[in-house]
Design a protein around this motif. Structure first.
Motif, PDB file in Angstrom:
ATOM      1  N   PHE A   1     -21.892  22.150   6.298  1.00  0.00           N
ATOM      2  CA  PHE A   1     -22.110  20.759   5.894  1.00  0.00           C
ATOM      3  C   PHE A   1     -22.561  19.937   7.097  1.00  0.00           C
ATOM      4  O   PHE A   1     -22.256  20.278   8.239  1.00  0.00           O
ATOM      5  N   PRO A   2     -23.296  18.846   6.847  1.00  0.00           N
ATOM      6  CA  PRO A   2     -23.748  18.354   5.537  1.00  0.00           C
ATOM      7  C   PRO A   2     -24.981  19.106   5.028  1.00  0.00           C
ATOM      8  O   PRO A   2     -25.670  19.768   5.812  1.00  0.00           O
ATOM      9  N   ILE A   3     -25.220  19.007   3.740  1.00  0.00           N
ATOM     10  CA  ILE A   3     -26.434  19.565   3.134  1.00  0.00           C
ATOM     11  C   ILE A   3     -27.252  18.399   2.595  1.00  0.00           C
ATOM     12  O   ILE A   3     -26.882  17.791   1.593  1.00  0.00           O
ATOM     13  N   ARG A   4     -28.321  18.095   3.282  1.00  0.00           N
ATOM     14  CA  ARG A   4     -29.160  16.958   2.897  1.00  0.00           C
ATOM     15  C   ARG A   4     -30.449  17.465   2.255  1.00  0.00           C
ATOM     16  O   ARG A   4     -31.116  18.342   2.826  1.00  0.00           O
ATOM     17  N   PRO A   5     -30.807  16.947   1.079  1.00  0.00           N
ATOM     18  CA  PRO A   5     -32.023  17.410   0.380  1.00  0.00           C
ATOM     19  C   PRO A   5     -33.277  17.379   1.257  1.00  0.00           C
ATOM     20  O   PRO A   5     -34.087  18.311   1.210  1.00  0.00           O
ATOM     21  N   ALA A   6     -33.424  16.330   2.055  1.00  0.00           N
ATOM     22  CA  ALA A   6     -34.612  16.220   2.900  1.00  0.00           C
ATOM     23  C   ALA A   6     -34.670  17.354   3.922  1.00  0.00           C
ATOM     24  O   ALA A   6     -35.748  17.920   4.187  1.00  0.00           O
ATOM     25  N   GLU A   7     -33.504  17.731   4.473  1.00  0.00           N
ATOM     26  CA  GLU A   7     -33.460  18.824   5.443  1.00  0.00           C
ATOM     27  C   GLU A   7     -33.713  20.171   4.774  1.00  0.00           C
ATOM     28  O   GLU A   7     -34.370  21.050   5.348  1.00  0.00           O
ATOM     29  N   VAL A   8     -33.177  20.338   3.558  1.00  0.00           N
ATOM     30  CA  VAL A   8     -33.419  21.575   2.818  1.00  0.00           C
ATOM     31  C   VAL A   8     -34.911  21.742   2.542  1.00  0.00           C
ATOM     32  O   VAL A   8     -35.482  22.825   2.750  1.00  0.00           O
TER      33      VAL A   8
END
Length: 203
Positions: free
Chosen positions: A93-100
């Motif tokens: 964590f964290p899991i950020r959509p933009a980073e994914v």
């Protein structure tokens, strides 16, 4: 972004390596025996070839599947307890959509950099996903095995017939994760030795 490991730290501590390899062996056997069980009463219009199944016949496959189930549950509990106690889960964590999305595009373009001991956003998402799939596959498997005694789990999953589909798709998610995991290891082979020896970030 996840912080890199300090110099001189072991990349993969021994409890992580032990549970990883036990899980790898047990999951492969469970998938193979599960496919043999599936072939006895297919959910869809296909069956798995004998070459990729384990057990040879239904009775042996069920016995193998149930025996390995307890290893899977025990190993999973050890992993969860150690991960909580050691803080290992914080790496996911964290899991950020933009980073994914950023790391996924980089991976598809073979431009994704890999730092030993650091999980990129795609890896974090996949690991959390496979852990959830593991919990679902165990609960659905128990509900199929003991639908009367564990009726509350079976009912929560929509009944025996629906639980079979849930179990199948959870297994499919795990098999898909394994395929992606092996592909990434082939693409970045330097990640394999530390999972065997522990590795170390040298000062």
């Amino acid at each position: 972004m996840q912080k890199p490991l300090p110099h001189g730290r072991v990349i993969h501590p021994w409890p992580l390596r032990l549970t990883h390899w036990v899980n790898a062996v047990v999951i492969v056997i469970m998938i193979g025996s599960g496919w043999q069980i599936y072939d006895a009463s297919p959910l869809f219009g296909f069956t798995f070839p004998p070459l990729v199944t384990v057990g040879g016949w239904l009775g042996a496959a069920i016995a193998c599947h149930l025996a390995c189930m307890w290893f899977l549950v025990a190993n999973g509990l050890v992993y969860f307890i150690w991960s909580l106690a050691s803080g290992h889960f914080r790496k996911f964590f964290p899991i950020r959509p933009a980073e994914v999305w950023r790391d996924l595009r980089a991976a598809l373009g073979f431009r994704l950099e890999h730092e030993l001991g650091v999980y990129n956003a795609v890896q974090r998402l996949l690991y959390i996903g496979v852990l959830v799939a593991g919990v679902v596959v165990v609960l659905s498997g128990l509900s199929i095995w003991k639908p009367v005694q564990l009726w509350f789990i079976c009912d929560a999953l929509g009944g025996y017939s629906v639980a079979r589909y849930v179990h199948f798709f959870a297994m499919t998610a795990i098999a898909g994760f394994i395929a992606i995991h092996l592909l990434l290891v082939l693409m970045v082979p330097k990640v394999l030795p530390p999972m065997i020896t522990g590795g170390r970030i040298e000062p």
